[in-house]
Design a protein around this motif. Structure first.
Motif: not given
Length: 93
Positions: A19-26
């Motif tokens: 539900r919350n895959p890794p992603a770059a931080l804003p």
């Protein structure tokens, strides 16, 4: 004790979608403060290291209650929360 890699691999094949895959931080995040012990510091540092101006507090021992049990960490956390005083990365308490 399992390594971080072993712990991560234990979820391979999990039958529920992520539900919350890794992603770059804003961009534009305020400095973060991370406080952790020997078992969690390395993993949490990977996040803090991505945000310029962030700091971290390292406790060489077990436990997840640094604020309650460590006066040094408590003082630095209070300074961050009250006045945005960010300790250096890897500050030891």
């Amino acid at each position: 004790m399992a390594t971080i890699e072993q712990a991560m691999l234990s979820c391979v094949g999990w039958p529920v979608p992520v539900r919350n895959p890794p992603a770059a931080l804003p961009d534009g995040l305020p400095p973060l403060l991370m406080a952790g012990n020997w078992s969690e510091f390395q993993a949490a540092s990977r996040v803090v290291d991505q945000v310029p101006g962030s700091g971290s507090i390292y406790h060489d021992g077990p436990g997840h209650t640094l604020y309650q049990s460590n006066a040094c960490a408590r003082a630095k956390i209070d300074a961050y929360l009250a006045d945005l005083v960010v300790p250096a990365l890897g500050t030891r308490c």
